[in-house]
Design a protein around this motif. Structure first.
Motif, PDB file in Angstrom:
ATOM      1  N   UNK A 128      34.914  24.010  79.066  1.00  0.00           N
ATOM      2  CA  UNK A 128      35.823  24.022  80.208  1.00  0.00           C
ATOM      3  C   UNK A 128      35.817  22.654  80.894  1.00  0.00           C
ATOM      4  N   UNK A 129      36.721  22.472  81.856  1.00  0.00           N
ATOM      5  CA  UNK A 129      36.870  21.181  82.493  1.00  0.00           C
ATOM      6  C   UNK A 129      35.661  20.827  83.353  1.00  0.00           C
ATOM      7  N   UNK A 130      34.919  21.815  83.813  1.00  0.00           N
ATOM      8  CA  UNK A 130      33.708  21.538  84.577  1.00  0.00           C
ATOM      9  C   UNK A 130      32.697  20.790  83.721  1.00  0.00           C
ATOM     10  N   UNK A 131      32.564  21.174  82.441  1.00  0.00           N
ATOM     11  CA  UNK A 131      31.652  20.487  81.530  1.00  0.00           C
ATOM     12  C   UNK A 131      32.121  19.039  81.317  1.00  0.00           C
ATOM     13  N   UNK A 132      33.417  18.855  81.120  1.00  0.00           N
ATOM     14  CA  UNK A 132      33.960  17.511  80.890  1.00  0.00           C
ATOM     15  C   UNK A 132      33.730  16.622  82.117  1.00  0.00           C
ATOM     16  N   UNK A 133      33.931  17.161  83.305  1.00  0.00           N
ATOM     17  CA  UNK A 133      33.787  16.372  84.529  1.00  0.00           C
ATOM     18  C   UNK A 133      32.342  15.970  84.785  1.00  0.00           C
ATOM     19  N   UNK A 134      31.420  16.864  84.540  1.00  0.00           N
ATOM     20  CA  UNK A 134      30.035  16.634  84.952  1.00  0.00           C
ATOM     21  C   UNK A 134      29.197  15.975  83.864  1.00  0.00           C
ATOM     22  N   UNK A 135      29.667  16.002  82.631  1.00  0.00           N
ATOM     23  CA  UNK A 135      28.903  15.385  81.559  1.00  0.00           C
ATOM     24  C   UNK A 135      29.526  14.073  81.105  1.00  0.00           C
TER      25      UNK A 135
END
Length: 276
Positions: free
Chosen positions: A269-276
């Motif tokens: 999800x986009x949360x993974x992309x943003x935080x990693x």
């Protein structure tokens, strides 16, 4: 349903508790043959479908673990200079293993912490109390709170609930929503060419074939433009269209996306992309 004069009562029912539903989330109720009776037997069956391994999905609860981001960075560096999408796909293997080692069976891990806390409380009740015991209990309380938060974040994500943003310790609510979503989204049977099919392999093939035919373009129209019908762009506009987007523009586009949404079928999800 049975009626006597003005009053009616429903007597053909199945009664279960919330705890029972949590233990068997895939149950279904169906009616059996009535025969000569006025009532039909009710059959409770496990409708769980063995559909193969679950697809990969990134979990927001992973970010509550202190070593998660460092693990992702190390695994990403170890994948070398491969294509970005290939690295994301390869990253799912260590992520699955890490999840199993650190987040597998959260309920069991939480139960073990609570049992350890109970042992310490019993020691205190029996008169055994010192600084070491107090420090141990504080550490267990902190760990217990972490697991409750992880469990809540996990089930909120699974349920896709749009309710309160604040932390809610009632994870049973989100657990039941997630179980209901799985039951509603599951396709147990499908009508194929007038026949009711239950075989999961045939159902998957039929669904894949349906959408393949639906989005296949059989006729490609040939469109021509007359001179003067479309304005020709100048050199500067053509150059601007071919310019690669800057890092700032990419970041702005990514951060403008909803964090819980997955841009593709890779499970991130986009949360993974943003935080990693």
């Amino acid at each position: 349903m049975t009626c006597h004069h003005q009053s009616c009562s429903r007597i053909d029912r199945v009664v279960v508790s919330i705890e029972w539903i949590e233990e068997f989330p895939d149950i279904r109720v169906k009616s059996g043959p009535r025969g000569l009776s006025d009532h039909c037997p009710l059959i409770v069956e496990d409708a769980r479908v063995r559909g193969g391994p679950r697809p990969f999905r990134s979990l927001d609860s992973w970010f509550t673990h202190e070593g998660f981001l460092e693990m992702v960075k190390n695994e990403w560096r170890n994948l070398g200079d491969a294509q970005f999408t290939r690295k994301l796909k390869a990253l799912t293997i260590p992520l699955r293993k890490w999840h199993k080692d650190n987040f597998g069976d959260m309920d069991k891990r939480l139960m073990m912490v609570e049992e350890e806390m109970k042992k310490i409380d019993n020691m205190v009740s029996n008169g055994t109390y010192d600084g070491t015991t107090e420090a141990r209990r504080r550490a267990l309380v902190s760990l217990c709170e972490k697991w409750y938060i992880r469990k809540e974040i996990h089930w909120k994500q699974m349920s896709r609930s749009q309710h309160a943003r604040n932390m809610d310790k009632n994870t049973r609510f989100f657990h039941n929503i997630a179980s209901a979503r799985r039951r509603n989204n599951r396709i147990d049977t499908l009508m194929i060419h007038g026949r009711l099919v239950r075989n999961q392999a045939r159902i998957k093939v039929a669904i894949r074939g349906f959408y393949k035919d639906l989005y296949r373009q059989e006729y490609v129209p040939r469109i021509g433009f007359r001179d003067g019908l479309v304005r020709q762009i100048d050199v500067d506009e053509a150059t601007a269209l071919e310019v690669m987007p800057s890092a700032e523009e990419i970041r702005e586009a990514v951060w403008d996306c909803e964090s819980s949404k997955a841009p593709g079928s890779d499970g991130y999800n986009m949360n993974f992309i943003k935080r990693c």
